[in-house]
Design an enzyme around this catalytic site. Structure first.
Site, PDB file in Angstrom:
ATOM      1  CB  SER A  18      -0.978   0.005   1.172  1.00 23.14           C
ATOM      2  OG  SER A  18      -0.299   0.094   2.388  1.00 23.14           O
ATOM      3  CG  ASN A  19       3.444   2.626   3.054  1.00 23.03           C
ATOM      4  OD1 ASN A  19       3.199   3.784   3.344  1.00 23.03           O
ATOM      5  ND2 ASN A  19       3.227   1.626   3.894  1.00 23.03           N
ATOM      6  NE  ARG A  79      14.240 -11.765   2.864  1.00 21.80           N
ATOM      7  CZ  ARG A  79      14.376 -12.932   3.462  1.00 21.80           C
ATOM      8  NH1 ARG A  79      15.442 -13.221   4.155  1.00 21.80           N
ATOM      9  NH2 ARG A  79      13.443 -13.858   3.359  1.00 21.80           N
ATOM     10  CG  LEU A  80      17.596  -6.803  10.359  1.00 21.16           C
ATOM     11  CD1 LEU A  80      18.442  -7.337  11.508  1.00 21.16           C
ATOM     12  CD2 LEU A  80      17.475  -5.285  10.449  1.00 21.16           C
ATOM     13  CG  HIS A 111       8.580   1.231  12.853  1.00 20.89           C
ATOM     14  ND1 HIS A 111       8.819  -0.124  12.691  1.00 20.89           N
ATOM     15  CD2 HIS A 111       8.118   1.375  14.123  1.00 20.89           C
ATOM     16  CE1 HIS A 111       8.520  -0.760  13.809  1.00 20.89           C
ATOM     17  NE2 HIS A 111       8.096   0.127  14.698  1.00 20.89           N
ATOM     18  CE  LYS A 144      20.692 -10.569   5.671  1.00 24.66           C
ATOM     19  NZ  LYS A 144      19.771  -9.693   6.403  1.00 24.66           N
ATOM     20  CG  ASN A 197      11.915   1.169   7.620  1.00 28.47           C
ATOM     21  OD1 ASN A 197      11.222   0.642   6.742  1.00 28.47           O
ATOM     22  ND2 ASN A 197      11.838   0.796   8.890  1.00 28.47           N
TER      23      ASN A 197
HETATM   24  C1  GRF Z   1       3.674  -0.620   6.859  1.00 33.87           C
HETATM   25  O1  GRF Z   1       2.818  -0.571   7.971  1.00 33.87           O
HETATM   26  C2  GRF Z   1       5.022  -0.075   7.230  1.00 33.87           C
HETATM   27  O2  GRF Z   1       4.979   0.871   8.258  1.00 33.87           O
HETATM   28  C3  GRF Z   1       5.759  -1.300   7.721  1.00 33.87           C
HETATM   29  O3  GRF Z   1       5.295  -2.327   6.899  1.00 33.87           O
HETATM   30  C4  GRF Z   1       3.982  -2.035   6.447  1.00 33.87           C
HETATM   31  C5  GRF Z   1       3.964  -2.222   4.965  1.00 33.87           C
HETATM   32  O4  GRF Z   1       2.666  -2.156   4.448  1.00 33.87           O
HETATM   33  N1  GRF Z   1       7.188  -1.078   7.677  1.00 33.87           N
HETATM   34  P1  GRF Z   1       2.444  -2.096   2.897  1.00 33.87           P
HETATM   35  O5  GRF Z   1       3.094  -3.347   2.283  1.00 33.87           O
HETATM   36  O6  GRF Z   1       3.050  -0.843   2.352  1.00 33.87           O
HETATM   37  O7  GRF Z   1       0.954  -2.128   2.679  1.00 33.87           O
END
Ligand code: GRF
Length: 210
Positions: free
Chosen positions: A15-16, A93-94, A111, A67, A109
């Site tokens: 979704s992001n 993944r880290l 979060h 990795k 990132n």
């Molecule tokens: C989001 O909540 C982001 O904060 C976290 O992982 C999720 C990813 O969601 N790091 P999407 O795949 O972008 O829908």
């Protein structure tokens, strides 16, 4: 630092990623999404990228000896497209210390909590469990730790009585999707600077009319 050729790293729903694609379409991103990097061939985000005509580098970590081995391929793909900002959006993944070092100050990132509260997995579930009244979203630089890098932007989201993780997640995702493209646009405009742990965002330069 000015950066406007981005790669998005994601492992899931996307979704992001989709919000970044839409912002680019509307001319709000200021940057170009040149690549999606995904470690899960079956993830919905892969289809979203194809539909948006974004190049995809998808790999199966298990197919590599280490990795470092798959990260070398990622570096090749990034170099090939002159990517200058790595945008992690649910990449599960880290990254290795040497990868983070190579792109120091160029990996961000998102979060779903107000860091440093609730780092790591299931930040939304952790917030519900703890009983906080306020949580939110953080965009931060990536360093060698788990969600420990310098904070670039944060937005608060209220936890309502009766919220379960799904209800809270929905409101958090809405906020994420508005915040992330805005932060990327700050990079594209060269407004972000990092000094130790402190990030400053310069004011937007007003266009002068002649
Ligand atoms: C989001 O909540 C982001 O904060 C976290 O992982 C999720 C990813 O969601 N790091 P999407 O795949 O972008 O829908």
């Amino acid at each position: 630092m000015k950066a406007n050729r981005i790669a998005v790293f994601a492992s899931g729903r996307g979704s992001n990623f989709q919000a970044l694609v839409e912002a680019q379409r509307k001319g709000l991103l200021g940057a170009e999404i040149r690549l999606l990097v995904c470690d899960k061939p079956e993830a919905p985000v892969v289809e979203l990228a194809k539909a948006a005509d974004v190049d995809v580098f998808v790999f199966q970590p298990k197919a590599y000896a280490s990795k470092e081995a798959y990260e070398r391929e990622i570096v090749t793909e990034l170099d090939r497209r002159d990517v200058d900002l790595l945008v992690l959006a649910g990449y599960m993944r880290l990254l290795s210390p040497s990868f983070v070092e190579t792109y120091s100050g160029r990996i961000v990132n998102i979060h779903p909590s107000l860091l440093p509260a609730f780092p790591g997995k299931d930040a939304i579930g952790q917030a519900i469990e703890y009983g906080v009244k306020m949580t939110g979203v953080t965009v931060h630089f990536v360093d060698g730790g788990m969600d420990t890098g310098p904070v670039i932007a944060q937005r608060a989201v209220e936890v309502r009585e009766g919220d379960d993780a799904a209800a809270l997640a929905e409101r958090i995702h809405e906020v994420e999707q508005k915040l992330y493209y805005e932060v990327v646009s700050w990079f594209a405009e060269g407004r972000v600077s990092l000094n130790g742990r402190h990030v400053t965002i310069a004011d937007k330069v007003q266009e002068v009319e002649h």
